[in-house]
Scaffold this active site. Structure first.
Site, mmCIF file in Angstrom:
data_model
loop_
_atom_site.group_PDB
_atom_site.id
_atom_site.type_symbol
_atom_site.label_atom_id
_atom_site.label_comp_id
_atom_site.label_asym_id
_atom_site.label_seq_id
_atom_site.Cartn_x
_atom_site.Cartn_y
_atom_site.Cartn_z
ATOM 1 N N GLU A 74 -6.157 -10.701 -1.320
ATOM 2 C CA GLU A 74 -6.990 -10.513 -0.111
ATOM 3 C C GLU A 74 -8.465 -10.487 -0.487
ATOM 4 O O GLU A 74 -9.207 -9.585 -0.104
ATOM 5 C CB GLU A 74 -6.601 -9.209 0.610
ATOM 6 C CG GLU A 74 -5.119 -9.096 0.940
ATOM 7 C CD GLU A 74 -4.756 -7.879 1.789
ATOM 8 O OE1 GLU A 74 -5.668 -7.199 2.290
ATOM 9 O OE2 GLU A 74 -3.559 -7.618 1.947
ATOM 10 N N GLU A 90 0.794 -1.249 0.000
ATOM 11 C CA GLU A 90 0.000 0.000 0.000
ATOM 12 C C GLU A 90 0.818 1.288 0.000
ATOM 13 O O GLU A 90 0.540 2.199 0.770
ATOM 14 C CB GLU A 90 -0.979 -0.019 1.186
ATOM 15 C CG GLU A 90 -1.883 -1.243 1.180
ATOM 16 C CD GLU A 90 -2.835 -1.314 2.389
ATOM 17 O OE1 GLU A 90 -2.675 -0.539 3.339
ATOM 18 O OE2 GLU A 90 -3.746 -2.159 2.350
HETATM 19 C C1 HXH Z 1 -5.562 -4.662 3.991
HETATM 20 N N1 HXH Z 1 -5.700 -3.278 3.878
HETATM 21 C C2 HXH Z 1 -4.194 -5.063 4.539
HETATM 22 O O1 HXH Z 1 -3.286 -5.322 3.499
HETATM 23 C C3 HXH Z 1 -4.279 -6.288 5.422
HETATM 24 O O2 HXH Z 1 -3.023 -6.523 5.984
HETATM 25 C C4 HXH Z 1 -5.316 -6.123 6.507
HETATM 26 O O3 HXH Z 1 -5.365 -7.266 7.340
HETATM 27 C C5 HXH Z 1 -6.617 -5.867 5.891
HETATM 28 C C6 HXH Z 1 -6.696 -5.185 4.747
HETATM 29 C C7 HXH Z 1 -6.915 -2.827 3.250
HETATM 30 C C8 HXH Z 1 -7.252 -1.438 3.590
HETATM 31 C C9 HXH Z 1 -6.786 -0.430 2.854
HETATM 32 C C10 HXH Z 1 -7.113 0.870 3.140
HETATM 33 C C11 HXH Z 1 -7.928 1.165 4.197
HETATM 34 C C12 HXH Z 1 -8.395 0.144 4.970
HETATM 35 C C13 HXH Z 1 -8.066 -1.150 4.661
HETATM 36 O O4 HXH Z 1 -8.293 2.452 4.481
HETATM 37 C C14 HXH Z 1 -9.030 3.168 3.601
HETATM 38 C C15 HXH Z 1 -9.545 2.654 2.415
HETATM 39 C C16 HXH Z 1 -10.273 3.439 1.561
HETATM 40 C C17 HXH Z 1 -10.502 4.717 1.891
HETATM 41 C C18 HXH Z 1 -10.028 5.231 3.073
HETATM 42 C C19 HXH Z 1 -9.286 4.452 3.927
#
Ligand code: HXH
Length: 337
Positions: free
Chosen positions: A247, A139
């Site tokens: 995922e 990310e």
């Molecule tokens: C994943 N991120 C991770 O890779 C993983 O390690 C974890 O266990 C779960 C999900 C996903 C994710 C990305 C962004 C986020 C939240 C989750 O935050 C936002 C997404 C969209 C808009 C604003 C915030």
């Protein structure tokens, strides 16, 4: 006779044997009970949902917490499964100490790089016999503004070349495991464009990246999903990269939807979800020469990170097995094609 007659005995990992690995994100608790049975029947790849993240495996300088990771590693080896390593460099779930010096000020670049090297070496060495690929960077791409790279401590302290440096370190210690860049929404046009640009530049300067992870936190209401997905797979393949679906979960709620009234998914939702799983797996099969691994982000709807995201305290039902571990319609649709 029910339409599912015969399909009940099928196993995902067997059905997809000639396509790609079938993985699930797990915690140590999933190695017991109903989830254990599901893992043994259907999966040949595991990702540690949290246990390998920096803050969990390396909470303090000089102290590693290998215990839960070792348990999952042993389970994987005993049952002929591989592990997708997740993850080394991420702006979340990384402890503060990594970025601080002895006085509690921001650590200098050399110290942070040195710590990353020690971390990657230690973790790679310990799990080399079971890990077939690593999410080296997770990310890193900005998705709120026009900027390409997200702000993070890694980037601020090491500099814009921190991604390249992380991959070079991983290359040195990963003993042949494939190296991946992993992100969410990177099949959507706005982020695909940025990701393509960044990866192209990284590859041009010789960064050892083997593949891209498409997280696939999707939902049943996205009408552009299939066309976006195909375009993204082709775009990444044009860079010579492998693709992993890393995922996968398919929420019954649109991302913006804040409703909290549902006690269980409606029949309409379950049907749309089955259709969406069917459609995306059709695409995965079509691109089996590019896609080498597909991981579900959980096992059953009994517990999933979507229970609290993006609406805290709201249950979601995004996976292939229900809250009791029974197969959902969606599972049958991807077992029979
Ligand atoms: C994943 N991120 C991770 O890779 C993983 O390690 C974890 O266990 C779960 C999900 C996903 C994710 C990305 C962004 C986020 C939240 C989750 O935050 C936002 C997404 C969209 C808009 C604003 C915030």
């Amino acid at each position: 006779m029910s339409e599912n007659f015969g399909v009940k005995s099928l196993s995902l990992k067997e059905v997809y044997r000639d396509y790609f690995k079938i993985g699930a994100a797990v915690t140590v608790m999933d190695l017991e009970g109903v989830h254990r049975d599901i893992l043994l029947k259907h999966f040949n790849s595991l990702t540690l949902e949290n246990a390998m993240k920096f803050e969990n495996i390396h909470p303090e300088e000089g102290r590693y917490n290998f215990e839960p990771v070792d348990k999952i590693k042993n389970f994987a080896i005993e049952n002929n499964m591989g592990i997708r390593g997740h993850t080394f460099v991420w702006h979340n779930q990384t402890p503060e100490w990594v970025f601080l010096d002895r006085e509690g000020n921001e650590a200098p670049r050399e110290l942070v790089v040195e710590r990353l090297k020690e971390h990657i070496k230690t973790v790679c060495d310990r799990y080399a016999d079971v890990v077939y690929c690593w999410d080296v960077v997770n990310e890193a791409i900005e998705d709120k503004t026009e900027k390409l790279l997200r702000e993070s401590k890694w980037r601020r302290i090491i500099g814009d070349d921190y991604i390249k440096i992380a991959f070079e370190i991983a290359k040195e210690y990963a003993r042949g495991a494939k190296l991946f860049y992993n992100d969410y929404n990177n099949e959507k046009p706005y982020k695909l464009e940025k990701t393509y640009k960044i990866l192209k530049e990284l590859l041009e300067v010789g960064t050892p990246i083997d593949g891209i992870g498409i997280q696939a936190h999707w939902n049943i209401w996205d009408e552009d999903l299939i066309s976006n997905l195909k375009k993204a797979i082709e775009t990444y393949a044009s860079l010579g990269l492998e693709v992993h679906i890393t995922e996968l979960d398919i929420s019954v709620f649109k991302f913006e939807d804040r409703r909290m009234d549902l006690k269980e998914p409606t029949d309409e939702m379950l049907e749309l979800q089955a259709k969406t799983y069917e459609d995306v797996f059709k695409v995965f099969r079509e691109y089996k020469d590019i896609i080498t691994s597909v991981t579900l982000w959980g096992i059953s709807d009994r517990h999933t990170w979507k229970d609290n995201f993006p609406v805290v305290g709201r249950k979601d039902w995004p996976l292939l097995f229900d809250i009791n571990g029974k197969p959902k319609k969606a599972l049958y649709r991807i077992l029979q094609f």
